[in-house]
Scaffold this motif. Structure first.
Motif, PDB file in Angstrom:
ATOM      1  N   CYS A 133       0.847  -1.187   0.000  1.00 30.83           N
ATOM      2  CA  CYS A 133       0.000   0.000   0.000  1.00 30.83           C
ATOM      3  C   CYS A 133       0.885   1.240   0.000  1.00 30.83           C
ATOM      4  O   CYS A 133       1.695   1.428   0.908  1.00 30.83           O
ATOM      5  CB  CYS A 133      -0.886  -0.001   1.240  1.00 30.83           C
ATOM      6  N   CYS A 179      -0.218   3.453   3.513  1.00 31.82           N
ATOM      7  CA  CYS A 179       0.219   3.113   4.877  1.00 31.82           C
ATOM      8  C   CYS A 179       1.389   2.142   4.888  1.00 31.82           C
ATOM      9  O   CYS A 179       1.848   1.743   5.953  1.00 31.82           O
ATOM     10  CB  CYS A 179      -0.950   2.563   5.688  1.00 31.82           C
ATOM     11  N   CYS A 221      -6.340  -1.199  -0.318  1.00 32.31           N
ATOM     12  CA  CYS A 221      -5.836  -1.475   1.027  1.00 32.31           C
ATOM     13  C   CYS A 221      -6.987  -1.600   2.022  1.00 32.31           C
ATOM     14  O   CYS A 221      -7.858  -0.728   2.092  1.00 32.31           O
ATOM     15  CB  CYS A 221      -4.883  -0.375   1.463  1.00 32.31           C
ATOM     16  N   ILE A 269      -6.744  -1.419   5.185  1.00 32.27           N
ATOM     17  CA  ILE A 269      -6.539  -0.528   6.320  1.00 32.27           C
ATOM     18  C   ILE A 269      -6.937   0.919   5.981  1.00 32.27           C
ATOM     19  O   ILE A 269      -7.687   1.554   6.710  1.00 32.27           O
ATOM     20  CB  ILE A 269      -5.054  -0.542   6.771  1.00 32.27           C
ATOM     21  N   CYS A 270      -6.387   1.416   4.867  1.00 30.94           N
ATOM     22  CA  CYS A 270      -6.578   2.849   4.603  1.00 30.94           C
ATOM     23  C   CYS A 270      -7.297   3.143   3.288  1.00 30.94           C
ATOM     24  O   CYS A 270      -7.555   4.299   2.962  1.00 30.94           O
ATOM     25  CB  CYS A 270      -5.233   3.586   4.659  1.00 30.94           C
TER      26      CYS A 270
HETATM   27 ZN   LIG Z   1      -3.019   1.315   3.358  1.00 29.01          ZN
END
Ligand SMILES: [Zn+2]
Length: 179
Positions: free
Chosen positions: A145, A148, A161, A163-164
Motif C-alpha cells: 500500500c 500506509c 488497502c 486498512i486505509c
Molecule cells: Zn493502506
C-alpha cells in the motif's frame, strides 16, 4: 495498451524497468529516467551499477522534469482522481515523459504499474509494459500500500488497502531470478 509505443525513440524507465534489465547497452532507444527512480534502485546492487554505467556511457540520461510539466501532470491527476496513488518517482516519470513529448520526441513510458499506464495514456504518451517482454515472471513481486506501507501476501481482490483504502501497487521484492 501494452502494444503501444513500439516505434518510440525515447523511453522513460521506472524502477521495475531497471530491475527487469533495461539499461543494458545496445538496446537502441535513448533511455531516460528521473532522480527519484535512481534513488529507489538499491545502492551497491547490480541494477544500480548497471544504471550508473549506462549514465556514464551516455546510454541513459537522468533528468529532473521541469516545474511546468509537473504542474500539468498534477492537474491531469486531479482530473482523473489519481492523486493518492502515485509515488514521487511515478509523478516524475510522467512529468519527464510529457516534457520529452512536448520537445517533439516520440516518447514511451516503461512501467508495469497500471495507474502509471493509465495516466501516460491520458497524456498521449506511449506505453511499454515489461509483461510483453516475458521478463516479469522471473521475479517475485510484493503487493503493498503506497498510503500506509502495509504489504500483502494475499492481495485483496478489489486491489484496495483494507486498512486505509488506498489503491495497492506492486514492486519487485527481489533482484534474483526465479529459475
Ligand atoms: Zn493502506
Amino acid at each position: 495498451m501494452s502494444g503501444r509505443g513500439g516505434e518510440a525513440e525515447v523511453l522513460v524507465l521506472d524502477t521495475s524497468a531497471f530491475i527487469s534489465g533495461y539499461g543494458a547497452p545496445g538496446s537502441g532507444e535513448a533511455l531516460y529516467t528521473v532522480p527519484a527512480v535512481k534513488g529507489e534502485v538499491r545502492e551497491g546492487g547490480l541494477q544500480r551499477l548497471r544504471l550508473e554505467n549506462a549514465e556514464r556511457t551516455g546510454v541513459l540520461t537522468v533528468l529532473e522534469p521541469g516545474e511546468k510539466y509537473r504542474k500539468e501532470v498534477q492537474r491531469v491527476l486531479a482530473e482523473m482522481g489519481e492523486t493518492r496513488v502515485l509515488s514521487e518517482a511515478d509523478t516524475q516519470i510522467l512529468s519527464l515523459g510529457l516534457q520529452l513529448k512536448t520537445e517533439g520526441k516520440n516518447t514511451a513510458i516503461v512501467s508495469d504499474d497500471y495507474a502509471v499506464q493509465n495516466v501516460a495514456d491520458r497524456l498521449g504518451l506511449g506505453i511499454k509494459s515489461l509483461v510483453t517482454r516475458g521478463i516479469k515472471k522471473r521475479y517475485r513481486w510484493t503487493t503493498y500500500c503506497p498510503g500506509c506501507r502495509r504489504t500483502y501476501q494475499d492481495p485483496p481482490r478489489d486491489g484496495v488497502c483494507q486498512i486505509c483504502g488506498t489503491k495497492l501497487k506492486r514492486r519487485p521484492s527481489t533482484e534474483r531470478e526465479i529459475a
